[in-house]
Write a protein that holds these residues in place. Structure first.
Motif, PDB file in Angstrom:
ATOM      1  N   LEU A   1       0.858  -1.187   0.000  1.00 23.06           N
ATOM      2  CA  LEU A   1       0.000   0.000   0.000  1.00 23.06           C
ATOM      3  C   LEU A   1       0.891   1.233   0.000  1.00 23.06           C
ATOM      4  O   LEU A   1       1.596   1.493   0.996  1.00 23.06           O
ATOM      5  CB  LEU A   1      -0.892   0.028   1.245  1.00 23.06           C
ATOM      6  N   ALA A   2       0.876   1.967  -1.080  1.00 28.81           N
ATOM      7  CA  ALA A   2       1.673   3.198  -1.138  1.00 28.81           C
ATOM      8  C   ALA A   2       1.165   4.177  -0.082  1.00 28.81           C
ATOM      9  O   ALA A   2      -0.034   4.397   0.051  1.00 28.81           O
ATOM     10  CB  ALA A   2       1.556   3.817  -2.530  1.00 28.81           C
TER      11      ALA A   2
ATOM     12  N   MET B   1      -6.233   3.239   6.750  1.00 31.94           N
ATOM     13  CA  MET B   1      -6.011   2.955   5.333  1.00 31.94           C
ATOM     14  C   MET B   1      -6.326   1.482   5.048  1.00 31.94           C
ATOM     15  O   MET B   1      -6.990   1.154   4.051  1.00 31.94           O
ATOM     16  CB  MET B   1      -4.564   3.270   4.943  1.00 31.94           C
ATOM     17  N   ILE B   2      -5.899   0.625   5.950  1.00 26.84           N
ATOM     18  CA  ILE B   2      -6.175  -0.806   5.759  1.00 26.84           C
ATOM     19  C   ILE B   2      -7.670  -1.087   5.918  1.00 26.84           C
ATOM     20  O   ILE B   2      -8.239  -1.894   5.177  1.00 26.84           O
ATOM     21  CB  ILE B   2      -5.340  -1.627   6.764  1.00 26.84           C
TER      22      ILE B   2
ATOM     23  N   ALA C   1      -6.728   2.330  -3.262  1.00 29.78           N
ATOM     24  CA  ALA C   1      -5.672   1.347  -3.531  1.00 29.78           C
ATOM     25  C   ALA C   1      -6.304   0.031  -3.976  1.00 29.78           C
ATOM     26  O   ALA C   1      -5.795  -0.633  -4.890  1.00 29.78           O
ATOM     27  CB  ALA C   1      -4.827   1.140  -2.284  1.00 29.78           C
ATOM     28  N   TYR C   2      -7.400  -0.337  -3.345  1.00 32.14           N
ATOM     29  CA  TYR C   2      -8.054  -1.582  -3.766  1.00 32.14           C
ATOM     30  C   TYR C   2      -8.680  -1.418  -5.157  1.00 32.14           C
ATOM     31  O   TYR C   2      -8.534  -2.295  -6.017  1.00 32.14           O
ATOM     32  CB  TYR C   2      -9.125  -2.011  -2.771  1.00 32.14           C
ATOM     33  N   ILE C   3      -9.364  -0.299  -5.378  1.00 38.19           N
ATOM     34  CA  ILE C   3     -10.009  -0.089  -6.687  1.00 38.19           C
ATOM     35  C   ILE C   3      -8.975  -0.180  -7.809  1.00 38.19           C
ATOM     36  O   ILE C   3      -9.250  -0.736  -8.889  1.00 38.19           O
ATOM     37  CB  ILE C   3     -10.726   1.281  -6.714  1.00 38.19           C
TER      38      ILE C   3
ATOM     39  N   GLU D   1     -15.826   4.496  -9.237  1.00 33.04           N
ATOM     40  CA  GLU D   1     -15.025   5.709  -9.377  1.00 33.04           C
ATOM     41  C   GLU D   1     -14.183   5.891  -8.118  1.00 33.04           C
ATOM     42  O   GLU D   1     -14.377   5.194  -7.127  1.00 33.04           O
ATOM     43  CB  GLU D   1     -15.941   6.919  -9.592  1.00 33.04           C
ATOM     44  N   ALA D   2     -13.263   6.819  -8.174  1.00 29.49           N
ATOM     45  CA  ALA D   2     -12.369   7.028  -7.035  1.00 29.49           C
ATOM     46  C   ALA D   2     -13.164   7.432  -5.793  1.00 29.49           C
ATOM     47  O   ALA D   2     -14.120   8.200  -5.872  1.00 29.49           O
ATOM     48  CB  ALA D   2     -11.340   8.099  -7.379  1.00 29.49           C
TER      49      ALA D   2
END
Length: 816
Positions: free
Chosen positions: A61-62, A90-91, A165-167, A187-188
């Motif tokens: 994960l960046a 984030m996770i 990140a998953y998308i 979409e984002a």
């Protein structure tokens, strides 16, 4: 001649290609693009997951600040162990997206008024309603407030990064099933979407007034003042409030006064009628309670909570444990938002029920002309601001909503979006959810709270929708607080549409937090709420119309809690799934008083005997419960339907408690008379006779169809969000119902049941009617539903990292 077959073949092939790549009309919606949807390489076949799927993995994960581990237990519940709070969120975002992406996006499309983008014109009116309600406006204001708070800004930003990140890993084959079905792309994710989701919950729990204020105005305009008091009374005789009767309250620090001319506001006006395409369910509510150590076998408190919402697949809730150096918390989270919403940590536990307070009002605006450039306010023309909302329509032309903004809020109804019986009426909406607020900070704080002081500090951020926050800790404290930014109202302020030509009918202030109803370690050693009124009439502020507050679950919960000693977690499970019908306990003797005077024969007597012999339990096999429900509904129809139909407009049906309390006190109840029979004055006995005649054919048909047992009659179902039967769970064998602690009705009820025993090593149980995966092709899609229906619970694994590593079947390591 060879050309003809060739041309025919070419035309047929072209036609087939077109058909397979086009969404075709089907009823009120459209088919998927069948070529894509049925494709073995990319279509829905690819969404079937093996029953022995392996969830192990290593994921980069960046932006992650340090390594983190996620252990996933045998129910697919992730346990996140991270060194940084932002990494944990984030996770959490990544996992929410991995298992619930379509649901998260779909719900925020609804909230934002963007359904037409994915389904076309069929949902245009719904989109217009949400745009004009100011949902996006409210979310924008909330996000600004959240982003002023560095911790909240970090949390929602990290969460969005995780979702995105998953998308970014998805290819067309891996898109969730519903994207293929409805033929659109994710979409984002943005921080605004998190704010939108939280405002969607605010709508569900505080916006019934956007419909009921119009309905009540219609009722006021049709019925006399005296009839309004009888049909929609201001007092509930049977109330057992959250804070016990007799509690002394200080004088209000925000004195409110009804304005000059209030008599005109309370009297008849011109006719108005409007209906909303979506109205929050009246039964949206919940139960929560905490009992102190004097009532438990262990001597430690037990906290219980079950929020009552629509029953959907994928579920609203997603279980998770989050552990960082600042906190370790377990509970139910919202896919779409960071943190745990209802849960516990190693020191405290908390839960919520809806407060039901009125925080939304309509004001009638006088514009200078139809351009809505200026409106009359405090003896002057004031320039209105403008807000433009553009609704994109799939396969159609975009629609622009030009909304005038006033000192009260957005003008929801105007010439372009009309109340149905008065052309050009301008109604502006004042809704507390429009104001800047930072409710996410409450859950962030509760996730980390160690004691009562931390609990108080955390909930002070919660403004809308008002909630009853129940609390218990390991030091044997219990508490409940009705928390929110509640309007200090004069009696009946906002029950109807208010005049908006000056400031005299505006809100006069917000009740300070210190004066909100609360109870800490009470002498009776339990606290509870079930959406009833928080206080009796001695509380110095107006709580709102009684119809906002159901009576009977609070009565039976308090009665049972008052008798409990030596309780265990199992005792609480039994109480949370209790099917006793206290409303019927009160109502049946009243019915019997009149029914015994009727000369019942044949099947009439057969069914009434079932009612008389019923044990007052709404278990799945109880026929008496069905007879009671059908007969009570028929009695209401016999008593009220003539008046409601004569109004010939959208007026609210009176509450069940109104009829019961009226019959308890008034044997000559005036609405027993059928106003359509001018030469006859009917009595309650006549209404009973009519109710029997209405109920009998329904009961006979149910009997014939083998649906007289309560479970078969109620037919509880958990629907997929698209209402697709094949993706839903139908005809579930579960008891309960309205007015019952187990508040399960047809498609509504306990959406998360949680019990937390505050022992040294916390003993916690939970279940919800769904599963951790949102994919219908995954075995965890609906894996909890049968346990939930059977009243069974799962022991919640609140464990440290070493235990998780040793015992849990799957491990994902996240690195940057």
């Amino acid at each position: 001649m060879r050309m003809l077959p060739f041309l025919l073949s070419a035309i047929a092939t072209t036609g087939l290609v077109w058909v397979l790549n086009t969404q075709l009309p089907s009823g009120g919606s459209k088919t998927p693009r069948l070529g894509y949807f049925l494709s073995p390489q990319h279509g829905f076949w690819q969404n079937a997951e093996p029953v022995n799927a392996n969830y192990n993995g290593e994921i980069k994960l960046a932006g992650l600040k340090a390594k983190a581990d996620v252990y996933i237990d045998d129910r697919l519940v992730p346990h996140i162990y991270a060194e940084q709070d932002a990494d944990a969120y984030m996770i959490q975002g990544y996992l929410h997206a991995k298992f619930r992406l379509w649901q998260m996006e779909f719900q925020t499309h609804v909230a934002a008024g963007r359904l037409s983008e994915i389904v076309g014109e069929a949902r245009l009116e719904t989109d217009r309603y949400f745009r004009r309600l100011g949902m996006v406006y409210a979310a924008e204001n909330a996000l600004k407030e959240m982003e002023k708070d560095p911790a909240m800004k970090e949390a929602v930003t990290a969460y969005a990064k995780g979702v995105n990140a998953y998308i970014s890993t998805l290819n067309p084959t891996q898109l969730p099933f519903e994207y293929k079905l409805m033929d659109y792309q994710p979409e984002a994710w943005t921080t605004l979407k998190t704010a939108l989701f939280l405002k969607f919950m605010a709508f569900d729990l505080s916006a019934r007034g956007a419909s009921t204020d119009l309905q009540m105005s219609n009722a006021r305009n049709y019925f006399s003042y005296e009839d309004m008091q009888l049909l929609y009374p201001a007092v509930q005789d049977s109330l057992d409030p959250i804070v016990p009767k007799g509690t002394a309250y200080a004088a209000p620090s925000v004195p409110v006064q009804a304005p000059t001319g209030v008599e005109g506001y309370l009297g008849k006006k011109d006719s108005i009628a409007a209906t909303a395409p979506i109205v929050p369910n009246k039964n949206n509510g919940s139960n929560n309670w905490a009992i102190g150590g004097s009532r438990t076998q262990s001597g430690r408190p037990i906290l219980c909570n079950d929020p009552h919402l629509g029953l959907n697949l994928p579920s609203l809730w997603y279980e998770v444990q989050i552990t960082t150096p600042t906190h370790s918390t377990y509970g139910a989270s919202f896919p779409g938002s960071p943190a745990v919403i209802i849960g516990f940590n190693d020191s405290i536990s908390w839960g919520v029920t809806n407060a039901g307070r009125d925080v939304i009002d309509f004001y009638e605006i006088k514009f200078k002309d139809s351009t809505m450039q200026e409106y009359w306010f405090n003896n002057a023309w004031v320039k209105a601001a403008k807000r433009k909302e553009t609704i994109q329509v799939k396969g159609g032309k975009a629609l622009e909503e030009n909304i005038a903004m006033t000192v009260f809020g957005p003008v929801m109804y105007d010439k372009a979006f009309q109340t149905s019986k008065k052309d050009g009426q301008y109604l502006a909406l004042r809704w507390k959810a429009h104001d800047p607020s930072n409710e996410l900070r409450t859950f962030y704080g509760l996730n980390r709270a160690k004691n009562v002081q931390d609990y108080r500090a955390a909930i002070e951020y919660f403004e809308c929708p008002g909630q009853n926050f129940v609390y218990a800790d390991k030091k044997s404290n219990i508490a409940i607080t009705q928390q929110g930014a509640f309007v200090a109202r004069w009696k009946k302020q906002g029950d109807y549409i208010l005049p908006g030509t000056d400031s005299s009918f505006m809100w006069q202030g917000i009740i300070p937090d210190a004066e909100n109803a609360r109870s800490v370690n009470p002498a009776r050693d339990f606290v509870s709420s079930a959406n009833q009124m928080a206080t009796d009439e001695s509380y110095p502020y107006y709580l709102g119309a009684p119809s906002n507050f159901p009576l009977y679950r609070g009565i039976i919960i308090n009665r049972k809690l008052a008798r409990i000693t030596g309780a265990t977690a199992k005792t609480m499970q039994d109480l949370q799934t209790d099917n006793y019908n206290v409303f019927a306990e009160y109502a049946r003797p009243v019915l019997k008083r009149y029914l015994d005077q009727l000369n019942l024969k044949g099947n009439e007597k057969k069914y009434i005997d079932l009612l008389y012999g019923w044990n007052l339990e709404n278990g799945i096999n109880e026929k008496g419960a069905t007879v009671f429900r059908v007969f009570w509904d028929s009695l209401e129809t016999a008593v009220w339907n003539d008046e409601i139909m004569a109004a010939n407009t959208n007026v609210p049906w009176p509450d069940e408690s109104t009829l019961l309390e009226s019959l308890l006190h008034d044997s000559t109840y005036k609405f027993a008379d059928d106003i359509r029979t001018l030469d006859t004055k009917e009595t309650i006995l006549d209404a009973m006779r009519k109710a029997v005649s209405l109920a009998l054919p329904k009961l006979e048909q149910l009997d014939k169809d083998n649906k007289l047992a309560w479970g078969a009659f109620k037919s509880t179902h958990v629907d997929h969000l698209t209402k697709t039967p094949a993706l839903s769970r139908l005809n579930l064998p579960i008891g309960g119902g309205v007015h019952i602690i187990n508040a399960t009705t047809g498609n509504h009820g306990p959406s998360w049941r949680m019990i937390v025993h505050m022992t040294d090593e916390i003993e916690a149980y939970g279940v919800y009617p769904g599963g951790q995966s949102g994919n219908p092709g995954n075995k965890y899609y609906d894996s909890f539903v049968d346990s939930w229906a059977a009243g069974k619970y799962y022991r919640l694994q609140f464990v440290n990292k070493a235990v998780a590593a040793k015992n849990m079947p799957w491990h994902i390591q996240f690195t940057n």
